[in-house]
Design an enzyme around this catalytic site. Structure first.
Site, PDB file in Angstrom:
ATOM      1  CG  ASP A 135      74.043 101.491  61.965  1.00 32.40           C
ATOM      2  OD1 ASP A 135      74.114 101.844  60.744  1.00 32.40           O
ATOM      3  OD2 ASP A 135      72.502 101.190  62.235  1.00 32.40           O
TER       4      ASP A 135
ATOM      5  CG  HIS B 245      72.522  97.695  54.689  1.00 30.03           C
ATOM      6  ND1 HIS B 245      71.253  98.244  54.292  1.00 30.03           N
ATOM      7  CD2 HIS B 245      73.386  98.734  55.245  1.00 30.03           C
ATOM      8  CE1 HIS B 245      71.329  99.672  54.510  1.00 30.03           C
ATOM      9  NE2 HIS B 245      72.566 100.015  55.107  1.00 30.03           N
TER      10      HIS B 245
END
Lengths: 412, 412
Positions: A228, A321
């Site tokens: 991330d 995303h």
């Protein structure tokens, strides 16, 4: 003093007898510890063998920019939002900011704070940083005409389920350290020195991998298991400086500063777990094992957004995303510096209360952060498993000059 | 499935379209991850450059004793107390213990648990240990006639202000790791695999200094700033073995096991702060800077309990913690392995909610722990600033043999 407190002091006096005269005398404590700032930490340093230990590493407090932004993220962070007490105006705010800046300047260098009652806990700075963010209420109380245009609550998003208890705040203290005990002590000192000026609005505590647990520079994983933050600009590059500090800041007192968006994003680990591995990778657009784009093999490979599968579907799906978060305009970039949270589940259940403290720094909230967030609000498959439950925006002043305090530019 | 959940799955199916058939099919997840146990962690290892990183360090799970007792304390720990669901009897408990033992055996070695949905989060074991403690309810449900005589609530002490929410429990899982992300993942897997059998009674999370933050073997400091635990027997010595594992255990299924007392002790940092430095040192009997007895110069100096000041007072006061906690009989020793806690203060205040998760291992609660606690209850100056608010006692079975499970001796 309540009767119970009086009784406690009385009993302590009795027990100490003559051997510890002056016990309970608060006035004497100040004198006792006025000198603690300079000598106690040295005692601590002598007592500890820190050879080979990373607890002694420090990050400078004074400088053009505040620490804790370009600083490589520490393992632990606390985000402490405070609200001004009624009647605390401009002059008392100045005193408060000076006090907190002095505390931060000492603690981050491994020295006890002024009147530090546990000076031994200050001797292990472990890259401690304290970063100040000014909420709308604080700027309004100091110099309302100097508020940047983006300083206020974000517009409401359809995905939001915001709670007051995780939103807003007049002053934010982002306290980061690689050692949780160092963090606890710094937080306590800063809160003690805030008592006369403010009350706690919320505190969020978060974590990343421990220092030394992975090779330096490894991108963090969140609690979904995802790598991330791969797309972040790298501190020390011109791109980072442009994204975070900007070319020119308006208003001018923010030159060398930035803005900070803090959002508490609950992650539903249970429904995420129902998804198979391929589904998860397509939700994000990256491989789970190493964070590579689905069109590549390594984390930092350039994604090929045009690539299609033999069946004609995009390899990086439209709703992923990564595709939705990608800037349409090179100005729309942010620097993310978030932390995982894993709160204790309610008694009687086994449901987790976990997620991410999303933290983004950017020179201009409206020009950089908002367009991305608006795209993600419209369509982002990750929204299925994530819910923003808190939100706050802060102006991050420039760093304090040696001996100065954070925010002094606002006082003109 | 609730209507909202059904809608969520429906929307996810729609969004995925043909590219991710099988999404939401829970049955398929099992198949997907049945093989995950062996291959996924290797993928992770390959993806990470762990050279020089301490995240790869492991502690064996199987063995004569459970890990997490003689193991040098990790930086982070979670203490998870679970209560059996109604109707979960002996045979289902056996399945549960086998499942949790298998999970622990994998996770502690850096391998994903069976059906681990975030296998990448398992690749960084960071000295993870999982230690099982059996509460009175669990032993009663398996083999009530085999409960050790000390397994039950401690007698009430005058200093106690116990809360149900921090006391008791049928099964305790002490999960320790040097990396908070590793800990979060292990806790989640163990809780998921407990859902069918038990509910959470309480969870306490605690910390010590970060791994590598101080030199190895440095005694921890608590949030009062005290060096805490200097008198502990040292793991690896015959004295430690005698104190913790005992010579013979009664009942025999506990051979190789021990007992564990977990008490949540709130520390009033505010009233402690009113005390001057000398008062604090006399309350404990040790110097704050390096933990030396007040009659010595180094932490491990033998205290001289007979030494007096020029005025005729004991140098180590009668009411000091060190004097009161010292064993009157050499059998009255315990091994402490506690953690600090620092919970988030209530909104609107700046009062801290901090203290210590007191953890003591000893072969026999009644013979070793109780006499000390009774002396401290009668007189210990530290009682002025500390309040036990939770208490629980667990039997810690011996370690599982390779391929076995913790507690199997109880099933005869």
């Amino acid at each position: 003093m309540s009767p119970a407190e009086a009784q406690g002091v009385g009993r302590r006096r009795l027990l100490f007898g003559g051997a510890a005269a002056g016990l309970g005398a608060v006035a004497a404590v100040g004198a006792q510890f006025a000198g603690g700032r300079n000598d106690s930490p040295e005692l601590t340093r002598t007592a500890l063998d820190t050879s080979g230990a990373n607890g002694a590493e420090t990050v400078p407090f004074y400088g053009r920019h505040q620490a804790g932004v370009a600083t490589a993220p520490q393992a632990h962070a606390a985000f402490v939002a405070l609200d001004l007490r009624g009647g605390v105006g401009r002059e008392r705010i100045r005193s408060w900011l000076r006090l907190l800046s002095d505390d931060a300047a000492s603690l981050t260098q491994g020295r006890a704070a002024l009147a530090d009652t546990e000076p031994e806990l200050a001797g292990n700075p472990a890259r401690l940083t304290v970063t100040f963010g000014f909420g709308p209420g604080l700027v309004a109380a100091i110099a309302p005409h100097l508020a940047p245009p983006w300083l206020g609550p974000l517009p409401a998003f359809s995905i939001d389920a915001l709670q007051d208890r995780w939103s807003g705040g007049d002053l934010l203290l982002q306290i980061g350290a690689d050692d949780p005990l160092t963090l606890a002590h710094a937080q306590r000192m800063l809160l003690k020195d805030s008592r006369a000026f403010a009350v706690v609005r919320w505190i969020q505590t978060g974590f990343r991998h421990a220092y030394g647990s992975e090779a330096a520079g490894t991108t963090m994983r969140n609690l979904f298991g995802q790598v991330d933050g791969s797309a972040n600009p790298r501190p020390g590059t011109p791109e980072f400086d442009r994204v975070v500090w900007g070319d020119t800041q308006i208003p001018a007192w923010l030159e060398g500063g930035t803005s900070m968006v803090v959002r508490r994003i609950a992650m539903n680990l249970d429904t995420w777990d129902e998804l198979d591995r391929r589904g998860r990778e397509e939700a994000v657009g990256r491989r789970l094992d190493n964070g590579a784009p689905l069109t590549g093999t390594a984390e930092h490979d350039e994604p090929d957004f045009d690539a299609v599968t033999p069946l004609g579907f995009r390899v990086i799906p439209e709703y992923s995303h990564m595709r939705r978060a990608r800037p349409e305009d090179p100005r729309q970039r942010i620097y993310r510096r978030g932390y995982n949270y894993d709160a204790v589940p309610e008694p009687g259940g086994t449901i987790s209360d976990a997620g991410q403290i999303f933290v983004a720094f950017q020179a201009d909230v409206r020009a950089q952060f908002l367009p991305i967030q608006e795209r993600l609000d419209k369509l982002d498959l990750l929204n299925e498993w994530t819910t923003p439950i808190g939100s706050a925006v802060f102006a991050v002043p420039p760093g304090a000059p040696e001996g100065g305090f954070v925010g002094e530019q606002l006082f003109g």
